[in-house]
Design a protein around this motif. Sequence first.
Motif, PDB file in Angstrom:
ATOM      1  N   LEU A  47      89.246  37.889-127.803  1.00  0.00           N
ATOM      2  CA  LEU A  47      89.088  37.843-129.420  1.00  0.00           C
ATOM      3  C   LEU A  47      89.190  39.124-130.046  1.00  0.00           C
ATOM      4  CD1 LEU A  47      86.366  34.930-129.631  1.00  0.00           C
ATOM      5  CD2 LEU A  47      88.846  34.820-129.835  1.00  0.00           C
ATOM      6  N   ALA A  48      88.837  40.110-129.430  1.00  0.00           N
ATOM      7  CA  ALA A  48      88.824  41.577-130.374  1.00  0.00           C
ATOM      8  C   ALA A  48      90.257  42.074-130.254  1.00  0.00           C
ATOM      9  CB  ALA A  48      87.655  42.367-129.730  1.00  0.00           C
ATOM     10  N   GLY A  49      91.174  41.474-129.420  1.00  0.00           N
ATOM     11  CA  GLY A  49      92.539  41.887-129.186  1.00  0.00           C
ATOM     12  C   GLY A  49      92.505  43.187-128.215  1.00  0.00           C
ATOM     13  N   ALA A  50      91.658  42.855-127.229  1.00  0.00           N
ATOM     14  CA  ALA A  50      91.801  44.103-126.168  1.00  0.00           C
ATOM     15  C   ALA A  50      93.049  44.001-125.423  1.00  0.00           C
ATOM     16  CB  ALA A  50      90.746  43.939-125.160  1.00  0.00           C
ATOM     17  N   PRO A  51      93.559  45.255-124.919  1.00  0.00           N
ATOM     18  CA  PRO A  51      94.591  45.164-124.265  1.00  0.00           C
ATOM     19  C   PRO A  51      94.638  44.242-122.832  1.00  0.00           C
ATOM     20  CG  PRO A  51      93.496  47.190-123.958  1.00  0.00           C
ATOM     21  CD  PRO A  51      92.972  46.445-125.163  1.00  0.00           C
ATOM     22  N   VAL A  52      95.729  44.017-122.059  1.00  0.00           N
ATOM     23  CA  VAL A  52      95.942  43.240-121.096  1.00  0.00           C
ATOM     24  C   VAL A  52      95.117  43.889-119.873  1.00  0.00           C
ATOM     25  CG1 VAL A  52      97.197  42.229-119.332  1.00  0.00           C
ATOM     26  CG2 VAL A  52      97.989  42.100-121.815  1.00  0.00           C
ATOM     27  N   TRP A  53      95.039  45.360-119.763  1.00  0.00           N
ATOM     28  CA  TRP A  53      94.643  45.799-118.810  1.00  0.00           C
ATOM     29  C   TRP A  53      92.841  45.681-118.661  1.00  0.00           C
ATOM     30  CZ3 TRP A  53      90.845  49.653-119.779  1.00  0.00           C
ATOM     31  CH2 TRP A  53      91.059  50.268-120.732  1.00  0.00           C
ATOM     32  N   ALA A  54      92.554  45.687-120.070  1.00  0.00           N
ATOM     33  CA  ALA A  54      91.094  45.671-120.301  1.00  0.00           C
ATOM     34  C   ALA A  54      90.529  44.171-120.118  1.00  0.00           C
ATOM     35  CB  ALA A  54      90.547  46.105-121.555  1.00  0.00           C
ATOM     36  N   LEU A  55      91.524  43.148-120.292  1.00  0.00           N
ATOM     37  CA  LEU A  55      91.096  41.714-119.872  1.00  0.00           C
ATOM     38  C   LEU A  55      91.259  41.557-118.684  1.00  0.00           C
ATOM     39  CD1 LEU A  55      93.087  39.930-122.916  1.00  0.00           C
ATOM     40  CD2 LEU A  55      90.874  40.678-122.694  1.00  0.00           C
ATOM     41  N   ALA A  56      92.031  42.250-117.992  1.00  0.00           N
ATOM     42  CA  ALA A  56      92.161  41.949-116.272  1.00  0.00           C
ATOM     43  C   ALA A  56      91.032  42.697-115.738  1.00  0.00           C
ATOM     44  CB  ALA A  56      93.494  42.801-115.925  1.00  0.00           C
ATOM     45  N   LEU A  57      90.412  43.772-116.164  1.00  0.00           N
ATOM     46  CA  LEU A  57      89.337  44.385-115.718  1.00  0.00           C
ATOM     47  C   LEU A  57      87.892  43.316-115.867  1.00  0.00           C
ATOM     48  CD1 LEU A  57      88.363  47.066-114.478  1.00  0.00           C
ATOM     49  CD2 LEU A  57      87.759  47.949-116.543  1.00  0.00           C
ATOM     50  N   ALA A  58      87.815  42.954-117.079  1.00  0.00           N
ATOM     51  CA  ALA A  58      86.950  41.884-117.426  1.00  0.00           C
ATOM     52  C   ALA A  58      86.796  40.851-116.466  1.00  0.00           C
ATOM     53  CB  ALA A  58      86.815  41.632-118.961  1.00  0.00           C
ATOM     54  N   ALA A  59      88.131  40.262-115.977  1.00  0.00           N
ATOM     55  CA  ALA A  59      88.333  39.185-115.300  1.00  0.00           C
ATOM     56  C   ALA A  59      87.916  39.207-113.771  1.00  0.00           C
ATOM     57  CB  ALA A  59      89.769  38.784-114.989  1.00  0.00           C
ATOM     58  N   VAL A  60      87.565  40.618-113.334  1.00  0.00           N
ATOM     59  CA  VAL A  60      86.973  40.920-112.135  1.00  0.00           C
ATOM     60  C   VAL A  60      85.684  40.299-111.636  1.00  0.00           C
ATOM     61  CG1 VAL A  60      86.689  42.747-110.352  1.00  0.00           C
ATOM     62  CG2 VAL A  60      88.643  42.950-111.766  1.00  0.00           C
ATOM     63  N   PRO A  61      84.641  40.580-112.738  1.00  0.00           N
ATOM     64  CA  PRO A  61      83.325  40.008-112.515  1.00  0.00           C
ATOM     65  C   PRO A  61      83.244  38.439-112.822  1.00  0.00           C
ATOM     66  CG  PRO A  61      83.452  41.523-114.280  1.00  0.00           C
ATOM     67  CD  PRO A  61      84.773  41.683-113.649  1.00  0.00           C
TER      68      PRO A  61
END
Length: 458
Positions: A109-123
């Motif tokens: 929702l904050a508009g983070a880049p895809v790499w940041a979303l992918a990093l958050a998807a790990v946990p």
Amino acid sequence: MTSAVTTDTSARPGYGQLLRTPGALGFVLPGFAARLPFGMLTISILLLVQHTTGSYGSAGIVAAVTGISMALSAPLMGIFTDRFGQSAVLVPVVLAHSAAVSGLAALALAGAPVWALALAAVPTGASVPQVGPMVRARWAARLEGSPLLPTAAAFESVTDEFTFVVGPVLATALCTGVHPAAGLVTEATLTLIGGLLFAARRASQPRTHAPSATGEKRAFALSYPGLRVLIFAFLGIGAVFGGMQVSLAAFSNEIGNPGANGLLYGVFAAGNMIAGIAMGAVAWKIGPRRRLILGYIGLTAAASVLWAVHSMILLGALGLVVGLFIAPALITGYTMVEQLVPANARTEAFTWLTGSIAFGQAIAVILAGRLTDAHGASYGFLVPMAATALALATLLALRAKLAPKAPSRIVNASAPGTEAAARAEATASATPSPAPAPTSRNRVNERGMGHRVPVTVD
């Protein structure tokens, strides 16, 4: 801790008899509540990230990282569960998952880049609670050697598919009708509540298998070749799930009716659920290996024509047929674990199969997302076709590995090679006794406790 119960084998196995198993409802109901959110996770990520980035490819990457992370962590979670117990593992896992999902939604929702979303998807993926394998392990412990085991596997498949009927429809309605992040927020909340309720049912969980306490030599589930073959088969099934989710969502957008996605996927999952109900109600005379192969042939044939359909009605009908063929393969594969893997590694084995579905789904989401972005929804349907064809070829080539090894089905304290067996042998040699007549009862007991009748194999 639970122990195997005696089942009336004269009665025809059915769902009524299964649910009358002592203590069954105590873990079945909270188990359903705990895994309902799992059917919401992937589609909620896809819809939220596609909304914030405008790309199915980017959404597919984030969803795929989640699935791969889950696939890699699931077997480890299974090992810990077999070693320390379900409740000890589940409570911290559901707490971590709720926090991880909330963080992923906030970043999107904050508009983070895809790499940041992918990093958050790990946990997010690594903390998905393995409630389905835990419920199956409770059935396997409760029904050791019982003819009700295939019925239990069918019941669990029906339960899984019900969650995949309700989950995507609920997630789609929340994401499109309430807020793009509503699906993930609901998933996190339900996971936390349901997981804690299931963890509280300690009486029915299987006993732990600590080598220091039992003297057993623990073998990892992956060391059994039959399980490795099943993993390949389940990778193909996961690819069907992933390819269908992305391609149906893209197809719905192409026809200008995004809400149709939940309906189409619900019809697909309903086919799986209907076939699962039928599988559990039939007293099969065909061996499990043949059932698995025949089901996979039908699945491959049905998935091979999805790409050619351009009508919503025809696509829904064909999706129903695909779902009808998934159930025989899925249910039979889970049933065969009891024959191929010993009791002290079954939760791990179930998590390998669940993880392989998630991994296949993740890869399919990436590939189908790229294909639909570049060429349209029809090309996304090529992914289930190719994956099922490869998995079927593997099944046919390695089908001999699926023959059950009867002596290894039960981890028995008196099995040859254990300290208890050595002590019993020494006692027997010190006190000679007449050899008993080779009755049928003795022949059954030679196979280990809990084996009342021979297992039909083909």
